[in-house]
Design a protein around this motif. Structure first.
Motif, PDB file in Angstrom:
ATOM      1  N   HIS A  97       0.863  -1.180   0.000  1.00 23.11           N
ATOM      2  CA  HIS A  97       0.000   0.000   0.000  1.00 23.11           C
ATOM      3  C   HIS A  97       0.905   1.237   0.000  1.00 23.11           C
ATOM      4  CE1 HIS A  97      -2.894   3.018   1.204  1.00 23.11           C
ATOM      5  NE2 HIS A  97      -3.878   2.144   1.080  1.00 23.11           N
ATOM      6  N   PRO A  98       0.652   2.194  -0.912  1.00 28.96           N
ATOM      7  CA  PRO A  98       1.570   3.346  -1.006  1.00 28.96           C
ATOM      8  C   PRO A  98       1.662   4.161   0.280  1.00 28.96           C
ATOM      9  CG  PRO A  98      -0.374   3.641  -2.407  1.00 28.96           C
ATOM     10  CD  PRO A  98      -0.390   2.235  -1.943  1.00 28.96           C
ATOM     11  N   ALA A  99       0.607   4.122   1.111  1.00 32.04           N
ATOM     12  CA  ALA A  99       0.623   4.922   2.341  1.00 32.04           C
ATOM     13  C   ALA A  99       1.684   4.456   3.329  1.00 32.04           C
ATOM     14  CB  ALA A  99      -0.739   4.882   2.997  1.00 32.04           C
ATOM     15  N   ARG A 100       2.164   3.234   3.158  1.00 36.42           N
ATOM     16  CA  ARG A 100       3.228   2.757   4.058  1.00 36.42           C
ATOM     17  C   ARG A 100       4.471   3.628   3.945  1.00 36.42           C
ATOM     18  NH1 ARG A 100       3.654  -3.446   5.339  1.00 36.42           N
ATOM     19  NH2 ARG A 100       1.468  -3.972   5.569  1.00 36.42           N
ATOM     20  N   ASP A 101       4.652   4.221   2.769  1.00 37.91           N
ATOM     21  CA  ASP A 101       5.817   5.089   2.573  1.00 37.91           C
ATOM     22  C   ASP A 101       5.719   6.389   3.364  1.00 37.91           C
ATOM     23  OD1 ASP A 101       6.728   3.187   0.890  1.00 37.91           O
ATOM     24  OD2 ASP A 101       6.073   4.195  -0.960  1.00 37.91           O
ATOM     25  N   MET A 102       4.500   6.714   3.811  1.00 39.47           N
ATOM     26  CA  MET A 102       4.337   7.935   4.603  1.00 39.47           C
ATOM     27  C   MET A 102       5.060   7.788   5.945  1.00 39.47           C
ATOM     28  SD  MET A 102       0.264   8.497   3.881  1.00 39.47           S
ATOM     29  CE  MET A 102      -0.123   9.812   5.044  1.00 39.47           C
ATOM     30  N   GLN A 103       5.257   6.562   6.360  1.00 38.23           N
ATOM     31  CA  GLN A 103       5.895   6.332   7.658  1.00 38.23           C
ATOM     32  C   GLN A 103       7.101   5.417   7.471  1.00 38.23           C
ATOM     33  OE1 GLN A 103       2.802   4.718  10.131  1.00 38.23           O
ATOM     34  NE2 GLN A 103       1.470   6.459   9.771  1.00 38.23           N
ATOM     35  N   ASP A 104       8.292   6.000   7.417  1.00 39.11           N
ATOM     36  CA  ASP A 104       9.482   5.182   7.259  1.00 39.11           C
ATOM     37  C   ASP A 104       9.716   4.395   8.535  1.00 39.11           C
ATOM     38  OD1 ASP A 104      10.338   5.543   4.656  1.00 39.11           O
ATOM     39  OD2 ASP A 104      11.071   7.554   5.123  1.00 39.11           O
ATOM     40  N   THR A 105       9.665   3.092   8.382  1.00 43.73           N
ATOM     41  CA  THR A 105       9.584   2.241   9.565  1.00 43.73           C
ATOM     42  C   THR A 105      10.911   1.559   9.912  1.00 43.73           C
ATOM     43  OG1 THR A 105       7.346   1.814   8.819  1.00 43.73           O
ATOM     44  CG2 THR A 105       8.184   0.389  10.560  1.00 43.73           C
ATOM     45  N   PHE A 106      11.178   1.439  11.208  1.00 49.99           N
ATOM     46  CA  PHE A 106      12.320   0.648  11.693  1.00 49.99           C
ATOM     47  C   PHE A 106      11.846  -0.803  11.831  1.00 49.99           C
ATOM     48  CE2 PHE A 106      13.585   4.771  13.729  1.00 49.99           C
ATOM     49  CZ  PHE A 106      14.891   4.844  13.264  1.00 49.99           C
ATOM     50  N   TYR A 107      12.529  -1.718  11.156  1.00 45.15           N
ATOM     51  CA  TYR A 107      12.154  -3.130  11.266  1.00 45.15           C
ATOM     52  C   TYR A 107      13.081  -3.858  12.237  1.00 45.15           C
ATOM     53  CZ  TYR A 107       8.674  -2.751   7.646  1.00 45.15           C
ATOM     54  OH  TYR A 107       7.548  -2.404   6.959  1.00 45.15           O
ATOM     55  N   ILE A 108      12.506  -4.666  13.106  1.00 46.74           N
ATOM     56  CA  ILE A 108      13.292  -5.508  14.008  1.00 46.74           C
ATOM     57  C   ILE A 108      13.660  -6.761  13.210  1.00 46.74           C
ATOM     58  CG2 ILE A 108      13.263  -6.880  16.151  1.00 46.74           C
ATOM     59  CD1 ILE A 108      12.869  -4.108  17.045  1.00 46.74           C
ATOM     60  N   SER A 109      12.660  -7.376  12.583  1.00 45.38           N
ATOM     61  CA  SER A 109      12.949  -8.434  11.623  1.00 45.38           C
ATOM     62  C   SER A 109      11.899  -8.348  10.512  1.00 45.38           C
ATOM     63  CB  SER A 109      13.008  -9.811  12.311  1.00 45.38           C
ATOM     64  OG  SER A 109      11.744 -10.277  12.593  1.00 45.38           O
ATOM     65  N   ALA A 110      12.348  -7.818   9.371  1.00 39.27           N
ATOM     66  CA  ALA A 110      11.435  -7.594   8.253  1.00 39.27           C
ATOM     67  C   ALA A 110      10.932  -8.942   7.734  1.00 39.27           C
ATOM     68  CB  ALA A 110      12.170  -6.832   7.151  1.00 39.27           C
ATOM     69  N   PRO A 111       9.725  -9.077   7.225  1.00 42.79           N
ATOM     70  CA  PRO A 111       8.773  -7.963   7.073  1.00 42.79           C
ATOM     71  C   PRO A 111       7.751  -7.849   8.203  1.00 42.79           C
ATOM     72  CG  PRO A 111       8.004  -9.853   5.816  1.00 42.79           C
ATOM     73  CD  PRO A 111       9.238 -10.310   6.571  1.00 42.79           C
ATOM     74  N   ASN A 112       7.856  -8.726   9.221  1.00 45.14           N
ATOM     75  CA  ASN A 112       6.728  -8.775  10.155  1.00 45.14           C
ATOM     76  C   ASN A 112       6.874  -8.060  11.492  1.00 45.14           C
ATOM     77  OD1 ASN A 112       4.834 -10.108   8.601  1.00 45.14           O
ATOM     78  ND2 ASN A 112       5.869 -12.074   8.924  1.00 45.14           N
ATOM     79  N   VAL A 113       8.123  -7.923  11.992  1.00 44.41           N
ATOM     80  CA  VAL A 113       8.272  -7.337  13.328  1.00 44.41           C
ATOM     81  C   VAL A 113       8.949  -5.975  13.209  1.00 44.41           C
ATOM     82  CG1 VAL A 113       9.111  -7.720  15.684  1.00 44.41           C
ATOM     83  CG2 VAL A 113       8.502  -9.670  14.241  1.00 44.41           C
ATOM     84  N   LEU A 114       8.348  -4.983  13.820  1.00 42.73           N
ATOM     85  CA  LEU A 114       8.831  -3.612  13.650  1.00 42.73           C
ATOM     86  C   LEU A 114       8.644  -2.798  14.925  1.00 42.73           C
ATOM     87  CD1 LEU A 114       5.834  -2.185  13.316  1.00 42.73           C
ATOM     88  CD2 LEU A 114       6.060  -3.019  11.000  1.00 42.73           C
ATOM     89  N   LEU A 115       9.249  -1.612  14.934  1.00 48.11           N
ATOM     90  CA  LEU A 115       8.969  -0.663  16.013  1.00 48.11           C
ATOM     91  C   LEU A 115       7.752   0.120  15.555  1.00 48.11           C
ATOM     92  CD1 LEU A 115      12.502   0.739  16.955  1.00 48.11           C
ATOM     93  CD2 LEU A 115      11.045  -0.706  18.363  1.00 48.11           C
ATOM     94  N   ARG A 116       6.749   0.183  16.365  1.00 44.88           N
ATOM     95  CA  ARG A 116       5.494   0.800  15.899  1.00 44.88           C
ATOM     96  C   ARG A 116       5.737   2.236  15.423  1.00 44.88           C
ATOM     97  NH1 ARG A 116       2.410   1.380  21.758  1.00 44.88           N
ATOM     98  NH2 ARG A 116       3.735   3.017  22.593  1.00 44.88           N
ATOM     99  N   SER A 117       5.096   2.578  14.291  1.00 40.19           N
ATOM    100  CA  SER A 117       5.293   3.910  13.727  1.00 40.19           C
ATOM    101  C   SER A 117       4.173   4.860  14.143  1.00 40.19           C
ATOM    102  CB  SER A 117       5.391   3.829  12.203  1.00 40.19           C
ATOM    103  OG  SER A 117       4.230   3.219  11.689  1.00 40.19           O
TER     104      SER A 117
END
Ligand SMILES: [Zn+2]
Length: 335
Positions: free
Chosen positions: A145-165
């Motif tokens: 989804h293009p809106a994901r680019d609105m929030q550059d995300t820190f991934y702990i282990s891509a693609p599923n675990v991240l620091l909440r944006s």
């Protein structure tokens, strides 16, 4: 000879004085009085004596000198030892102690919480390390989804675990567990890949809110957010809702508040517009409601989010977000 008696009493007075010393300065004054001035005065008397007397009195002076030197040196080392063991003397008075103060972000957060709790919201917390599912997917942002680019995300282990944006993830978790009516705010730290500059930091605080029940309309959203801003900034503050876009709300609105610095006339803070954007909001997207198992024909709701740090800049009239992290207690006490 009277002089010998005088020397003996001088020895006794030296010992008495050394017993009472409380500072290095006092020891050096004693040293000067006994070893310099008094010994000098004794030497000056030698010239009036016969050769025989000179010899004996000279020895008396030397004895006194040795005695005084030894006693003073003993006192000096004793004083130094006492001083080092008194390193943590809690009775020492210090008059310019800085007293701690509540951090401005916490202070402002408490004020905000108080207003929302007063309107019937309860506070819900959630994890900072989050699953993609809660941070994006269930918020109407499937992968690619293009809106994901609105929030550059820190991934702990891509693609599923991240620091909440954003703390919107907490809203999904809450809706999964609770049935409407639901009225919550979710405060907390959020993370986005960002360079540090006067307006941005990669970690910041967000407060999001959610209200879902039957017959909730945009009018409820307007009423709650307007009340909130007026409670925090004062009745005179102007509030307007401007069309915007967020994937998890439809319709969406950015919330602008009249600039508290210039009163809406236009200044550097508001870039001459007289308005400052303070929050994002909108009606919860039906896909989000359906995703957590709510009947989107029966229930509607609104959501909003504000960045506490940005909000603090306006509230405290600061020019840089970084000031909130510099631990300058004098600033804390001023604001
Ligand atoms: Zn202004």
């Amino acid at each position: 000879m009277d002089k010998l008696q005088e020397i003996e009493s001088k020895k006794a007075s030296l010992i008495e004085k050394l017993k009472k010393v409380t500072s290095a300065k006092e020891i050096s004054e004693i040293k000067s009085e006994y070893l310099k001035k008094y010994v000098k005065s004794l030497y000056s008397e030698l010239k009036n004596l016969s050769a025989e007397e000179k010899k004996s009195f000279g020895k008396t002076i030397n004895d006194f000198k040795n005695f005084a030197e030894e006693k003073i040196s003993e006192a000096e080392s004793k004083f130094k030892a006492q001083k080092s063991s008194a390193k943590y003397d809690v009775t020492i008075f210090k008059d310019n102690i800085k007293i701690g103060a509540e951090h401005p972000l916490i202070k402002l957060y408490k004020r905000i919480e108080e207003v929302f709790v007063g309107m019937g919201f309860s506070v819900v917390q959630g994890p900072e390390i989050e699953l993609d599912k809660y941070n994006f997917e269930m918020l109407n942002m499937p992968s690619h989804h293009p809106a994901r680019d609105m929030q550059d995300t820190f991934y702990i282990s891509a693609p599923n675990v991240l620091l909440r944006s954003h703390t919107s993830s907490v809203q999904i978790r809450a809706m999964e567990k609770m049935q409407p009516p639901i009225q919550i705010i979710s405060p907390g730290t959020v993370y986005r890949v960002d360079d540090i500059d006067p307006q941005h930091t990669p970690m910041f605080y967000q407060i999001e809110g959610l209200m879902v029940a039957e017959n909730i309309s945009f009018a409820n959203l307007k009423a709650v957010l307007t009340r909130f801003l007026k409670e925090v900034f004062g009745e005179e503050v102007g509030v307007k809702f401007r069309p915007s876009y967020y994937p998890y709300t439809e319709p969406s609105a950015a919330i602008d508040m009249s600039c508290t610095k210039c009163g809406g006339k236009g200044c550097r803070t508001c870039k001459g517009t007289g308005w400052i954007t303070v929050a994002g909001s909108g009606m919860v997207h039906p896909n989000v409601l359906e995703g957590v198992g709510y009947d989107s024909k029966k229930y509607t709701g609104f959501a909003f989010g504000l960045g506490l740090n940005r909000f603090a800049l306006t509230y405290y009239d600061l020019d840089e977000i970084r000031k909130l992290y510099e631990n300058d207690i004098s600033l804390w006490n001023q604001i």
